[in-house]
Enzyme design. Sequence first.
Site, short mmCIF file in Angstrom:
data_model
loop_
_atom_site.label_atom_id
_atom_site.label_comp_id
_atom_site.label_asym_id
_atom_site.label_seq_id
_atom_site.Cartn_x
_atom_site.Cartn_y
_atom_site.Cartn_z
CG ASN A 9 -4.10 6.86 -40.03
OD1 ASN A 9 -5.13 6.21 -39.83
ND2 ASN A 9 -3.20 6.51 -40.92
CD1 TRP A 10 -6.78 7.85 -33.92
CD2 TRP A 10 -8.64 6.88 -33.14
NE1 TRP A 10 -7.31 8.68 -32.96
CE2 TRP A 10 -8.45 8.10 -32.46
CE3 TRP A 10 -9.75 6.09 -32.81
CZ2 TRP A 10 -9.33 8.56 -31.47
CZ3 TRP A 10 -10.63 6.54 -31.83
CH2 TRP A 10 -10.41 7.76 -31.17
CE LYS A 11 -0.88 4.34 -39.30
NZ LYS A 11 0.51 4.02 -39.58
CG HIS A 94 -1.71 5.58 -44.84
ND1 HIS A 94 -0.94 4.46 -44.62
CD2 HIS A 94 -1.39 6.46 -43.87
CE1 HIS A 94 -0.18 4.68 -43.55
NE2 HIS A 94 -0.44 5.88 -43.08
CD GLU A 96 -0.08 1.76 -42.36
OE1 GLU A 96 -1.25 1.94 -41.98
OE2 GLU A 96 0.90 2.16 -41.69
CD GLU A 166 1.68 9.56 -43.53
OE1 GLU A 166 1.62 9.82 -42.34
OE2 GLU A 166 1.02 8.63 -44.06
N GLY A 172 5.76 4.21 -38.46
CA GLY A 172 5.66 3.17 -37.45
C GLY A 172 7.01 2.53 -37.10
CB SER A 212 8.35 8.00 -36.30
OG SER A 212 8.21 6.64 -36.71
P1 PGA Z 1 3.30 6.71 -37.30
O1 PGA Z 1 2.27 6.64 -38.52
O2 PGA Z 1 3.13 8.08 -36.67
O3 PGA Z 1 2.90 5.61 -36.37
O4 PGA Z 1 4.66 6.54 -37.87
C1 PGA Z 1 2.05 7.74 -39.35
C2 PGA Z 1 1.05 7.39 -40.41
O5 PGA Z 1 1.03 6.25 -40.90
O6 PGA Z 1 0.22 8.23 -40.79
#
Ligand code: PGA
Length: 249
Positions: A9-11, A94, A96, A166, A172, A212
């Site tokens: 997931n490049w966000k 997600h 976010e 998640e 993150g 992470s």
């Molecule tokens: P992260 O993000 O690996 O940077 O913790 C995972 C995600 O949000 O899918």
Amino acid sequence: MRKNIVAGNWKMNNDLAQTETLITELQNQSKTSNAEVMIAPAFTNLWHAFQSLRQDDVEVVAQNMHFAEHGAYTGEVSVSMLKSIGVQTVILGHSERRAYFNETDETLAKKVDTALLNEMRVIFCFGEELADRKSNNHEAVVEGQIKNALFHLEADAFENIVLAYEPVWAIGTGETASPEQAQDMHAFIRKTLADKYGNTVADSVSILYGGSVKPANAKEIFGKPDVDGGLIGGAALNAEDFYAIVNAF
Ligand code: PGA
């Protein structure tokens, strides 16, 4: 059929030039595992990524979409727009999106319906916050997220759904759920599915872990019986790290 999947997931990272560079670097890596590989670049780079990876064993997926098929929704992207450039899988829910864009279980249920109606595969994300885990409420929170957004579906819909657990406190942050915490939750998720849809469905759904995941911890997490892969954020922005995770299976 339950598959191993590693999705990056490049966000909101990488402009077009950076996307080109990272894709070239990804193409220089070799895959030694049986995992399906996916990357989710930003909307503006999906077409380029799709064209560049046509011959490769990497699926290009979207990070989000709207629940309406079309209409007056300024700034949004529809399922048919994604399908028209070849995208066949979308990440929905997600944390976010839930936290910053007010996506609720209700809106997510509508997005899931629109995706499935249009034969788009869904990677459905959910997970508890730190306070939920501290108060030992994490299973109830996750169960609620799954039930509210998915349990109106018929069993066969799960052929096109991948789940991604998640925990918000691990995204993150550099803090990962322990392999045991991931396994316990994944087993709970599978049981929740089995109670509603039966063992055949529950055993056939891939459940990814996200939060992470790094080359250093992927093998141990993926080694757990109910963990079928990972949704990778930060580490997916580096081709070597990403493939070290893909090859951790
Ligand atoms: P992260 O993000 O690996 O940077 O913790 C995972 C995600 O949000 O899918």
